[in-house]
Design an enzyme around this catalytic site. Structure first.
Site, PDB file in Angstrom:
ATOM      1  N   GLN A   1       0.805  -1.215   0.000  1.00 60.22           N
ATOM      2  CA  GLN A   1       0.000   0.000   0.000  1.00 60.22           C
ATOM      3  C   GLN A   1       0.840   1.267   0.000  1.00 60.22           C
ATOM      4  OE1 GLN A   1      -1.674  -1.111   3.990  1.00 60.22           O
ATOM      5  NE2 GLN A   1      -1.467   1.090   4.388  1.00 60.22           N
TER       6      GLN A   1
ATOM      7  N   CYS B   1      -5.350   0.338   3.238  1.00 58.60           N
ATOM      8  CA  CYS B   1      -5.364  -1.078   3.615  1.00 58.60           C
ATOM      9  C   CYS B   1      -6.743  -1.690   3.438  1.00 58.60           C
ATOM     10  CB  CYS B   1      -4.899  -1.259   5.055  1.00 58.60           C
ATOM     11  SG  CYS B   1      -5.983  -0.511   6.298  1.00 58.60           S
TER      12      CYS B   1
ATOM     13  N   HIS C   1      -6.713  -1.888  11.066  1.00 56.12           N
ATOM     14  CA  HIS C   1      -5.983  -2.279   9.862  1.00 56.12           C
ATOM     15  C   HIS C   1      -6.717  -3.456   9.213  1.00 56.12           C
ATOM     16  CE1 HIS C   1      -2.641  -2.813   7.145  1.00 56.12           C
ATOM     17  NE2 HIS C   1      -2.447  -4.057   7.544  1.00 56.12           N
TER      18      HIS C   1
ATOM     19  N   ASN D   1      -1.116  -9.654   4.148  1.00 56.16           N
ATOM     20  CA  ASN D   1      -1.052  -8.242   4.481  1.00 56.16           C
ATOM     21  C   ASN D   1      -0.784  -7.415   3.222  1.00 56.16           C
ATOM     22  OD1 ASN D   1      -1.068  -5.955   6.072  1.00 56.16           O
ATOM     23  ND2 ASN D   1       0.680  -6.539   7.328  1.00 56.16           N
TER      24      ASN D   1
END
Length: 343
Positions: A143, A149, A286, A310
């Site tokens: 990102q 996110c 997140h 992630n």
């Protein structure tokens, strides 16, 4: 004071600060800067070196404790090591929780219908699941300096369902969501929710591919072209806050978009092992994609983990992935904000 005198004083201040450094780390510092392509002005170098040293000491202490069995995961000196906790939070935290009034109706209408009735129900599910190995998961992305996110697990979850339906894996456009889902309540590089992003795809009638609408790590005008739509959803399901329900959904549906609480002083340096952080809260800040679950060693509550993708790049964690504690009272809020799409 003349400019020359001021410059001398400034330089003396820099030299004085530099002399306080741990010079046994000089080689490590230079190698770290080279590895992560870091460069600073003279003043920045002093400040960043001090932060980096503090983080290095924190990481080494944690890893020493890990070698003694005092925690469950190791840390690594990665590209975030020159950031303070506050700087890191500003860089990555982009998940904005909806206000309570928003939660009352849309989430309640989407409760999962197959909620398990007893512990014996688990015996009907696989002991471990990894959708990456099955081809459902696209490459890890980064990102960068955009708090987007919330968009990455949405594209990841839709990609997986489209792969299940068509047998073709097409990476979808995060930038499309960043630029175009503001009417649904998202704020581009300043935060958003997976729920609002799914709403956008549903109401918009489609989402472009990454190849036609590439990621820029900044906000821009909405350029969605319906002629280039690569995926669509018919609805999406929000799960109740229950790890058993999340386990069932991951096993039977596929990758699930969710949120976690980031403890910046530890999660950003995660390297290997099952992440368990006593300071972790259940208030998510997140967004991530749960792509499976499993256990290390013998299956016990302390060894079970969720496998998570992630959006901090491949240099973080396990090539961009992590294992986070499972069956430990909704650790870090992993089951607090979970959804998946239906295509």
């Amino acid at each position: 004071m003349t400019p020359a005198v001021f410059l001398v004083i400034l330089c003396l201040g820099v030299v004085s600060s530099a002399s306080a450094f741990d010079h046994s780390l000089d080689v490590d510092w230079e190698e770290w800067k080279l590895k992560y392509d870091k460069s600073y002005s003279l003043e920045e170098e002093v400040l960043k070196r001090a932060v980096w040293e503090e983080n290095v000491k924190r990481i080494r202490l944690h890893n020493m404790e890990n070698s003694l069995g005092l925690n469950t995961y190791s840390m690594e000196i990665n590209n975030f090591a020159d950031l303070t906790d506050e700087e890191f939070n500003e860089l990555i935290s982009g998940f904005t929780l909806p206000i309570n009034d928003t939660v009352k109706s849309p989430w309640k209408r989407a409760l999962y219908s197959n909620s398990p009735k007893s512990w014996h129900w688990r015996d009907t599910l696989p002991k471990s699941v990894n959708w990456l190995k099955e081809g459902y998961v696209s490459r890890v992305k980064n990102q960068k300096k955009c708090n987007s996110c919330w968009a990455f697990p949405v594209t990841g979850a839709i990609e997986a369902q489209m792969f299940k339906k068509t047998g073709k894996r097409t990476p979808l456009s995060v930038q499309n969501l960043v630029d175009c889902s503001k009417p649904q309540g998202n704020r581009g590089c300043h935060g958003g929710t997976t729920y609002n992003a799914f709403q956008y795809v549903l109401l918009n009638g489609g989402l472009e591919a990454e190849s036609t609408y590439p990621y820029e790590a900044k906000e821009g005008l909405c350029r969605y072209n319906p002629m280039k739509s690569a995926a669509n959803i018919t609805r999406f399901v929000a799960l109740p806050v229950d790890e058993d329900v999340l386990m069932d959904a991951v096993a039977t549906k596929g990758p699930i978009a969710t949120g976690i609480n980031v403890v910046s002083s530890s999660l950003r340096f995660y390297n290997t092992g099952v992440y368990y952080e006593p300071r972790c809260k259940r208030i998510v800040n997140h967004a991530v994609l749960v792509i499976g679950y499993g256990f290390e060693g013998n299956e016990t509550y302390t060894n079970n983990y969720w496998l998570v993708k992630n959006s901090w790049g491949k240099q973080w964690g396990l090539g961009g992935y992590m294992k986070i504690a499972k069956d430990r009272n909704n650790h870090c809020g992993i089951a607090s904000f979970a959804q998946y799409p239906i295509v």
